[in-house]
Scaffold this motif. Structure first.
Motif, PDB file in Angstrom:
ATOM      1  N   GLN A   1      34.053  53.136  32.066  1.00 27.17           N
ATOM      2  CA  GLN A   1      33.696  51.736  32.544  1.00 27.17           C
ATOM      3  C   GLN A   1      32.454  51.934  33.247  1.00 27.17           C
ATOM      4  OE1 GLN A   1      35.630  49.309  31.580  1.00 27.17           O
ATOM      5  NE2 GLN A   1      37.676  49.666  31.788  1.00 27.17           N
TER       6      GLN A   1
ATOM      7  N   THR B   1      26.116  52.538  44.550  1.00 26.24           N
ATOM      8  CA  THR B   1      26.287  51.402  43.977  1.00 26.24           C
ATOM      9  C   THR B   1      27.811  51.270  43.438  1.00 26.24           C
ATOM     10  OG1 THR B   1      25.511  52.170  41.758  1.00 26.24           O
ATOM     11  CG2 THR B   1      23.862  51.213  43.447  1.00 26.24           C
ATOM     12  N   PHE B   2      28.626  51.889  43.536  1.00 25.13           N
ATOM     13  CA  PHE B   2      29.853  52.064  42.493  1.00 25.13           C
ATOM     14  C   PHE B   2      30.841  53.078  43.370  1.00 25.13           C
ATOM     15  CE2 PHE B   2      32.820  53.390  39.408  1.00 25.13           C
ATOM     16  CZ  PHE B   2      33.015  52.015  38.698  1.00 25.13           C
ATOM     17  N   GLU B   3      31.918  52.506  43.669  1.00 26.56           N
ATOM     18  CA  GLU B   3      33.129  53.090  44.376  1.00 26.56           C
ATOM     19  C   GLU B   3      34.477  52.667  43.874  1.00 26.56           C
ATOM     20  OE1 GLU B   3      33.367  53.390  48.685  1.00 26.56           O
ATOM     21  OE2 GLU B   3      31.246  52.596  48.658  1.00 26.56           O
ATOM     22  N   GLN B   4      34.990  53.508  43.198  1.00 31.48           N
ATOM     23  CA  GLN B   4      36.378  53.222  42.332  1.00 31.48           C
ATOM     24  C   GLN B   4      37.162  54.249  42.528  1.00 31.48           C
ATOM     25  OE1 GLN B   4      37.738  50.213  40.992  1.00 31.48           O
ATOM     26  NE2 GLN B   4      36.058  49.287  42.311  1.00 31.48           N
ATOM     27  N   THR B   5      38.404  54.137  42.705  1.00 35.02           N
ATOM     28  CA  THR B   5      39.474  55.343  42.685  1.00 35.02           C
ATOM     29  C   THR B   5      39.781  55.901  41.236  1.00 35.02           C
ATOM     30  OG1 THR B   5      41.584  56.181  43.533  1.00 35.02           O
ATOM     31  CG2 THR B   5      41.530  53.802  42.790  1.00 35.02           C
TER      32      THR B   5
ATOM     33  N   VAL C   1      37.905  55.427  34.556  1.00 35.18           N
ATOM     34  CA  VAL C   1      36.944  54.919  35.433  1.00 35.18           C
ATOM     35  C   VAL C   1      35.414  55.090  35.052  1.00 35.18           C
ATOM     36  CG1 VAL C   1      36.162  54.562  37.816  1.00 35.18           C
ATOM     37  CG2 VAL C   1      38.478  54.564  37.280  1.00 35.18           C
TER      38      VAL C   1
ATOM     39  N   SER D   1      28.904  49.742  32.192  1.00 36.12           N
ATOM     40  CA  SER D   1      28.478  48.443  32.642  1.00 36.12           C
ATOM     41  C   SER D   1      27.149  49.046  33.721  1.00 36.12           C
ATOM     42  CB  SER D   1      29.446  47.720  33.527  1.00 36.12           C
ATOM     43  OG  SER D   1      29.957  48.580  34.522  1.00 36.12           O
TER      44      SER D   1
END
Lengths: 316, 503, 356
Positions: free
Chosen positions: C249, C231-235, C246, C253
Motif C-alpha cells: 500500500q 511520513t508514514f507509520e503503520q503496523t 502494508v 500511494s
C-alpha cells in the motif's frame, strides 16, 4: 369506500441488500478526492491481490453459513497447508498443490463428520481444528519459517497471467464456481434448504449429512487454495502466522455482504463486496496514515451496521 | 360501554389492502367470534388491536379513550393479552419460569423465590386442568399443555381483553372442555374475549357475537345465535347459501372402502423405545386409514417412524411389497413415502425459500442433469401443482413464509405429491388453516385416494377423522387398542374406543 | 457415504506419508560465504561505573555448584520465529556445554497464565536457578513470593519485569531497544545521505519493544538528520505477511518514499517482497531493520537491505556465566545490557553464518 394515501414502505430493506455496494462507492469517491494515486491500475492491482485470499476463504465460509453453520478452522487449514508445502515441494509444485488440497479435504471431512454425523454444533466442531490444526501445523513445520524458492509456486502467488495476477484469476474462478453452485446445482439448492429448515429438509428426504459434509469439505478446500496461494505470495511458509484471524475477516465479509447467520441464504456477490469493502477500509486508513485503532473502530462500525440491518429484515 | 373498539380502520401492505375501513367493538364479558378465510384480515385486525401494527387510518379506543399502543408490551400492560396460534413461550425454560416470566416472585433478598414460584405455578395450572411437573422444560410438554400454559400466562396479567387465535387447534377434546370452562369463567368476570376459530361447533357453543371479514372488509357483525350456520359459511366464503347447502360442511365423500388389493403400506410389530409398542396395520391402494387417539398416544411418532424420522427398534415396514429396512428419511422418500409433519413451520416448509424451491425440494435430482438444475422442468412441475392445488400467491417466486397457513400447507402437499408417492402420511393436514383451504385439502385427500394412493390420516378433529377415513386405527400409549371399520367408523364409536381404552 | 470413506482413506494415506517421512523438501541453496563460523555469543556493553550490582549476601541463598544445580527455563512464546528458536537453543546448548544435566524447559505459548504455572511447577519441583523470558512485564508477584521463600535466584532475559532487582529477581539481561532504534536511525541516515522520506513498519501495537524501537529511531533521526521526514507509520504486527501488505500500500500511494525502517526483520523481508512485486530494484528504496536473522542478513548480501541491527538472542552463555559468578560469591550487575552487533554490506557476507 375510503381512499387511502398512506402506505408503509419497507424500512431498511435496501440496507442489507445494497448497503455494502453503497459503502464501497462512498469510499471510492472519498479516496479519489483525498488519496494520491488512488484511481490507478497499480492500486487496483494491489487491492485485488490483497483481497483475493480473503475472498476465496469467505466464499467457502458463505456456503457454510448458508447451512446455518460456521467454520472457525479455515485459518488452521491455511497453516496446515503452509506447513505441508515445504515438505513436498521437492517433488514439484503439482505435488504441493495435491498435498494442499488433500489437507483441505481431510480437515473438511473431520469438520463435516463432527457436524453432520456426531451432531456437534458447528462452532464447537470446528473449534477443535481451529485450535488443534494450527498446533499440528507448527509441530509439522518444526515451528520454523521456511523460505520458498520454487519458481512455479511463487508464480502462483505472485505471477501474472495475461497481465492479471494468477491470484486474482483464481479468486474470480472461485467466485464463478461458487455462484454457479449456489444458483444452478442440486447441491446448492439442497444446501439452502438445509440452512433454511434442517428438520424439514430431512423429512423431505434430502441427503442432509452428505450435503453438510460436502459443504465443510468445500470450505476447507477453498481455504487450502487460499493457503497455497498465500505461501506463494509471501514467498515463505510460516505456519504460526499465515491465515491468522482470517476466519474473522471471512465471517465479516459474509455478514457485511448481507448473508444472514441464520442460514438459508447465500449472497455470493455480496460476500465478495463485503471482503472488498473491508479491504478498502484498511487501504484507506493505511494510505492516509491513520492509526490502526481507527481502522478497527471503522471496521467495528461497519459490522454493527450490517448486523443491525440483518436484524431489521428478520423482524419484518 | 365498549371495552375495546376500532372505527374505520385501514391497513395497507405493499400490494395488499389487508384492512379496509373495518369497525369492530368488544363489550366487557363478551365472547366475540372473529371469522373469515385466511387472508380475510383477521390476523391484521388482531395485530392492530394489540399494538403490533399501527393502523394507516382509523381510530383505536380502549375503555372509551382513544389510545395508541407503541408496542405489544404496551397493549399487554394496559390489559390486552394475546395467545397466538403458535405458542410463543420459551421452550428451554421451565413451565413455572414461563408462567412467571418478567414477574417472578422475589425473596426478601430480591432473588427469585423458586419454591414459591413452583408452588403457585402448580396451583394455577391445576385450574387449567394441567397437572405436570412445573420444573420440567416447557418444550418437553405436549403442544396442548403448552397452549394451556400460554393461556394461563395471558390471563394472569390482569387482562381485561384476551385474544385467542385458534386456541383449540392443538388441544384434545378433554382439554377443549377445560378451555371452555376457563372462557366461561373469564366471561363471568367481565373480561372481553376475541375468539378466532374455524370450528363451527365451538363458535356456536361459546360465542355471543360474531364479526365476519372477507378480503379485508367487514361483511357482517351481530349476535351469533341469530345467524344460521350455512349463512355464516356463505358470508365467509362469499358464496350463495344454496351452494353451501349442497356441498356440506366437510367435503369428504366418505367412501374409502378400498378394493381388495395387496396393501401398499404394511406395518407390523413396529416398536420404538418406550413410545411405540408392536404397532401393526396396513393400507391398501385407494384407502384412507385414520390414526385415532388422544394427544401423546403415539400417532405422530408412528408416522415419523414409518418416514424414517423416528428410531425403530423392531418391526417391519413394507412399501408396495418391498421391505424398508433400517428406514431413513432418504430411503423412505425413495420408496414412495411422503410425510406431512404435524408442525408445519418447524418441520414442513422452508419459510425463507420460494414456493417454487419448496415444491421442487424433494425431486431435485429428477429436475436436473449432471447435478445442474433445469429451471424449465421445475417451472412445469410447479405450475402444474400450483394450479392443481389452487395455491394463491403473487407468483411462484414468493417466499413461502409470507403465505397464509392454508397456502403454506398446500405448498407442502405439492412437494409431497411432486415425488409421485405411493403412500401419503398426513399429520393434522387441516390444522390452522381457514375453512376454504380446509375444504380444498379434504377434497384433495379424497381425490388422491381415488387415484390409488394409500393415505394415513392423523387428525385431532374427530369429525374430520371419521368422515375422511375408511378405517380408523385407534392408538393409546403407543399401542393399537382398536380398529374401526365399515359402519363402525363414527364419532361415537371413535370416542367410545378412546374412552374405553383410556379406562 | 461410501465415497466419503474412500476420501478418508486417501487423506489417511497422505497423513501416513507425512509420518513415514516420504516428504521431500526443496534443496537448500549453497549459502553465500558459508563456513561453519561459530555463532556469535553476547558481549556485555561496558557497564557504567557505579552501576548497581548484586551479591549472594544481598539476595540471600547458598553457594552451590552450577554443574549439579537444577535449572528451570521458561520460554514465553512459541518457538515459531528465529529469535525464540535461537534463544531456547542457546540456553540448552550452553547448559549442555557446562555439563548441567538437570535443565527443565517449558514454553507458555504466549499464554501468561501458563507461564506463571510453568514457573510455579518448576519451583515446586525444586529448581535452584530460574531463567525466565517473560511474556508480560507485570503480574509476577505470586512467583516472586514463592521463589524468594526458597531463595531461588531469577535471571530474566530479553524482557524486563517491573519489580525490584536483587530482591524480587536477581538480574535482567537484555538489549536496549531504544538504543537499537537509534542505531537503526544512524544507519538509515547514512544510507540516505541525510535526506529523503522514510516510512516505519511498526511492530505489534502496545508492545514495549515497538514503543522503544520507535522512539529511539525518531529521536535520533530528529537529532542527526532533520531533513529526513518520517511520513508514514503503520503496523505490520512483526509479521512478514502484514509487513508485505502494508509496504505494498505504501509503495503504491507514496511512490517517492526513499527508506523503510522495519522494526523487525520479518516485516522488512515482507517489504522486500513488496518491492520486488512493485518492480523496484535492489537499492531503490533503502531498508534498515532490527534483529539480525539469517534471512535479513542474506537480504543485505542480495542488496535489498542496507543494514540490520542485531538483537542477539543467544542468552545462554551470559545467563549461565552471570549465575555462575553469583553462586561463586562475586557481585553481578542488576541490569546487564548486551552489546548488539550490526550488519551492513561490509560484513554481511562474512558474518552470515553467525546470524541466527
Amino acid at each position: 369506500m375510503t381512499t387511502l394515501t398512506l402506505t408503509t414502505p419497507r424500512r431498511a430493506d435496501w440496507l442489507p441488500k445494497y448497503g455494502v455496494y453503497l459503502a464501497i462507492a462512498a469510499l471510492i469517491v472519498y479516496n479519489a478526492a483525498f488519496t494520491p494515486y488512488f484511481l490507478t491500475v497499480s492500486n487496483l492491482r494491489i487491492q485485488l491481490i490483497q483481497v483475493a485470499p480473503i475472498i476465496i476463504v469467505a466464499l467457502g465460509m458463505a456456503l457454510v453459513i448458508g447451512t446455518e453453520g460456521i467454520d472457525l478452522s479455515v485459518g488452521a487449514v491455511m497453516a496446515l497447508v503452509a506447513a505441508l508445502i515445504p515438505l513436498y515441494l521437492g517433488y514439484g509444485v503439482i505435488a504441493a498443490v495435491i498435498v494442499s488440497l488433500l489437507a483441505g479435504v481431510a480437515v473438511g471431512l473431520i469438520n463435516g463428520a463432527l457436524v453432520a454425523k456426531v451432531g456437534l454444533q458447528p462452532i464447537v466442531a470446528t473449534l477443535a481444528l481451529f485450535v488443534g490444526g494450527r498446533g499440528l501445523a507448527v509441530v509439522i513445520s518444526d515451528g520454523q519459517l521456511k523460505d520458498i524458492r520454487n519458481a512455479d509456486l511463487i508464480y502462483l502467488g505472485s505471477g501474472d497471467l495475461l497481465g492479471i495476477p494468477v491470484l486474482v484469476w483464481t479468486a474470480a474462478l472461485a467466485i464463478l464456481v461458487v455462484a454457479f453452485t449456489v444458483r444452478r446445482t442440486v447441491f446448492g439448492r439442497r444446501l439452502l434448504a438445509i440452512g433454511g429448515n434442517r428438520p424439514a429438509a430431512e423429512l423431505a428426504g434430502l441427503p442432509v449429512q452428505r450435503v453438510l459434509i460436502t459443504v465443510y469439505v468445500l470450505c476447507a478446500v477453498l481455504a487450502a487454495i487460499a493457503g497455497l496461494l498465500s505461501v506463494g505470495r509471501i514467498q515463505s511458509s510460516d505456519a504460526s502466522s499465515i491465515g491468522l484471524l482470517i476466519e474473522l475477516s471471512a465471517i465479516t465479509a459474509v455478514v457485511v455482504g448481507g448473508t444472514p447467520l441464520t442460514g438459508g441464504r447465500v449472497r455470493v456477490l455480496g460476500t465478495v463486496a463485503g471482503a472488498v469493502l473491508m479491504q478498502l477500509v484498511i487501504a484507506t486508513m493505511i494510505k492516509n496514515n491513520l492509526p490502526p485503532s481507527t481502522t478497527e473502530m471503522v471496521q467495528a462500525a461497519i459490522i454493527l451496521v450490517a448486523v443491525y440491518a440483518a436484524r431489521e429484515r428478520k423482524t419484518r | 360501554m365498549t371495552l375495546l373498539e376500532v372505527a374505520g380502520v385501514s391497513k395497507v401492505f405493499p400490494g395488499v389492502r389487508a384492512l379496509d375501513d373495518v369497525s369492530f367493538a368488544l363489550r366487557p364479558g363478551e365472547v366475540h367470534a372473529l371469522v373469515g378465510e385466511n387472508g380475510a384480515g383477521k390476523s391484521t385486525l388482531i395485530k392492530v388491536l394489540t399494538g403490533v401494527y399501527r393502523p394507516d387510518a382509523g381510530e383505536l379506543r380502549y375503555q372509551g379513550e382513544p389510545v395508541s399502543f407503541a408496542t405489544p408490551m404496551d397493549a399487554q400492560r394496559a390489559g390486552i393479552s394475546t395467545i397466538y396460534q403458535e405458542v410463543n413461550l420459551i421452550p428451554l425454560m421451565s413451565v413455572a419460569q414461563n408462567l412467571f416470566l418478567g414477574r417472578e416472585p422475589r425473596t426478601t433478598l430480591g432473588l427469585v423465590d423458586r419454591a414459591r414460584m413452583d408452588r403457585e405455578a402448580r396451583d394455577i395450572l391445576a385450574g387449567y386442568g394441567v397437572t405436570t411437573d412445573v420444573r420440567a422444560r416447557l418444550g418437553s410438554l405436549p403442544l396442548g399443555a403448552q397452549q394451556m400454559v400460554a393461556l394461563a400466562c395471558a390471563v394472569m396479567i390482569d387482562a381485561k381483553v384476551v385474544v385467542m387465535d385458534e386456541p383449540t387447534s392443538s388441544l384434545e377434546p378433554r382439554e377443549v372442555e377445560t378451555l371452555f370452562g376457563v372462557i366461561q369463567d373469564l366471561h363471568e368476570r367481565g373480561i372481553g374475549i376475541i375468539y378466532v376459530s374455524h370450528r363451527m361447533d365451538e363458535l356456536y357453543r361459546i360465542c355471543d357475537t360474531v364479526t365476519i371479514l372477507r378480503d379485508g372488509k367487514l361483511v357482517h357483525t351481530g349476535r351469533l345465535a341469530d345467524l344460521e350456520r350455512v349463512r355464516l359459511v356463505a358470508l365467509m366464503l362469499g358464496r350463495e347459501v344454496s351452494d353451501v347447502r349442497r356441498e356440506g360442511f366437510t367435503v369428504f365423500s366418505g367412501d374409502h372402502a378400498a378394493a381388495d388389493d395387496t396393501p401398499v403400506l404394511r406395518v407390523s410389530g413396529l416398536s420404538s423405545r418406550n413410545r411405540l409398542h408392536d404397532i401393526s396395520f396396513g393400507v391398501r391402494p385407494g384407502e384412507v386409514v385414520g390414526l385415532g387417539g388422544l394427544l401423546g398416544a403415539g400417532r405422530s411418532e408412528t408416522i415419523k417412524a414409518i418416514a424414517g424420522a423416528y428410531p425403530v427398534d423392531r418391526g417391519e415396514i413394507e412399501v408396495d411389497g418391498a421391505p424398508l429396512r433400517h428406514p431413513t428419511t432418504v430411503k423412505a422418500v425413495a420408496a414412495g413415502i411422503a410425510v406431512q409433519p404435524e408442525d408445519r413451520k418447524a418441520e414442513g416448509i422452508i419459510p425463507g425459500l420460494s414456493i417454487r424451491e419448496n415444491i421442487a425440494l424433494s425431486i431435485l435430482p429428477r429436475m436436473s442433469t449432471f447435478g445442474l438444475v433445469s429451471d424449465a422442468k421445475i417451472d412445469e412441475v410447479v405450475d402444474r401443482f400450483m394450479k392443481r392445488l389452487r395455491i394463491k400467491a403473487a407468483g411462484p417466486h414468493q417466499r413461502v413464509g409470507d403465505l397464509s397457513g392454508g397456502n403454506q400447507q398446500k405448498v407442502l402437499l405439492a412437494r409431497l405429491l411432486a415425488t409421485g408417492p405411493k403412500v401419503l402420511l398426513l399429520d393434522e393436514p387441516t390444522r390452522g388453516i381457514d375453512v376454504g383451504a380446509k375444504a380444498e385439502v379434504q377434497a384433495l385427500i379424497d381425490e388422491l385416494a381415488a387415484e390409488g394412493l394409500g393415505v394415513v390420516l392423523v387428525s385431532s378433529d374427530a369429525e374430520e377423522l371419521v368422515e375422511g377415513s375408511g378405517r380408523v386405527v385407534v392408538l393409546r400409549d403407543g399401542a393399537v387398542v382398536g380398529v374401526l371399520t365399515g359402519d363402525d367408523v363414527t364419532t361415537e364409536s371413535l370416542l367410545a374406543t378412546i374412552a374405553e381404552a383410556g379406562a | 457415504m461410501k465415497s466419503a470413506h474412500r476420501r478418508v482413506a486417501v487423506a489417511a494415506l497422505a497423513a501416513t506419508c507425512v509420518l513415514s517421512g516420504c516428504a521431500k523438501s526443496e534443496e537448500e541453496p549453497a549459502t553465500t560465504g558459508a563456513g561453519a563460523a561459530p555463532a556469535a555469543s553476547q558481549v556485555v556493553q561496558s557497564a557504567a561505573p557505579g552501576a548497581a550490582t548484586c551479591t549472594i549476601d544481598q539476595h540471600g541463598g547458598e553457594k552451590i555448584d552450577l554443574k549439579t544445580a537444577k535449572v528451570g527455563f521458561s520460554q514465553s512464546e512459541k518457538e515459531a520465529n528465529p529469535f525464540r528458536i535461537a534463544e531456547t537453543q542457546s540456553i540448552k546448548d550452553e547448559a549442555a556445554k557446562l555439563g548441567i544435566t538437570q535443565l527443565t524447559t517449558a514454553n507458555a505459548n504466549s499464554q501468561f497464565n501458563k507461564q506463571i504455572s510453568d514457573v510455579e511447577q518448576m519451583i515446586d519441583a525444586g529448581v535452584q536457578l530460574l531463567i525466565i523470558a517473560p511474556l508480560n512485564s507485570d503480574g509476577w508477584d505470586s512467583v516472586f513470593a514463592k521463589a524468594s521463600a526458597k531463595k531461588i535466584p531469577i535471571v530474566t532475559i530479553d524482557r524486563k519485569i517491573n519489580a525490584a532487582a536483587c530482591k524480587d529477581y536477581l538480574t535482567f539481561i537484555g538489549s536496549d531497544f531504544a538504543e537499537q532504534g537509534k542505531r537503526a536511525a544512524d544507519e538509515m541516515a547514512k544510507a540516505l545521505g541525510n535526506k529523503g522520506e522514510v516510512a516505519i513498519l511498526l511492530g505489534a501495537p502496545g508492545n514495549n519493544v515497538t514503543t522503544l524501537r520507535t522512539s529511539g529511531f525518531k529521536d535520533q533521526m530528529a537529532k542527526i538528520a532533520p531533513d529526513i521526514k518520517i511520513t508514514f507509520e503503520q503496523t505490520g504486527n512483526f509479521s512478514r505477511e502484514e509487513g508485505q501488505k502494508v509496504a505494498e500500500q505504501l509503495l503504491q500511494s507514496k511512490p517517492n518514499i526513499n527508506g523503510i525502517y522495519g522494526e523487525n526483520d520479518e516485516m522488512a523481508l515482507g517489504a522486500v517482497t513488496a518491492l520486488k512485486g512493485a518492480g523496484k530494484k535492489p537499492g531503490d528504496v533503502k531498508i534498515v531493520s532490527i534483529d539480525g536473522t539469517k534471512g535479513a542478513v542474506q537480504g543485505i548480501v542480495d542488496g535489498w537491505i542496507s543494514a540490520v541491527i542485531e538483537s542477539n538472542p543467544r542468552f545462554g552463555p551470559l545467563a549461565f556465566s552471570t549465575a555462575g559468578d553469583f553462586f561463586g560469591g562475586k557481585p553481578v550487575g542488576q541490569d546487564i545490557i548486551i552489546a548488539d552487533r550490526s550488519y551492513d554490506e561490509s560484513n554481511a557476507k562474512s558474518d552470515l553464518a553467525s546470524a541466527y
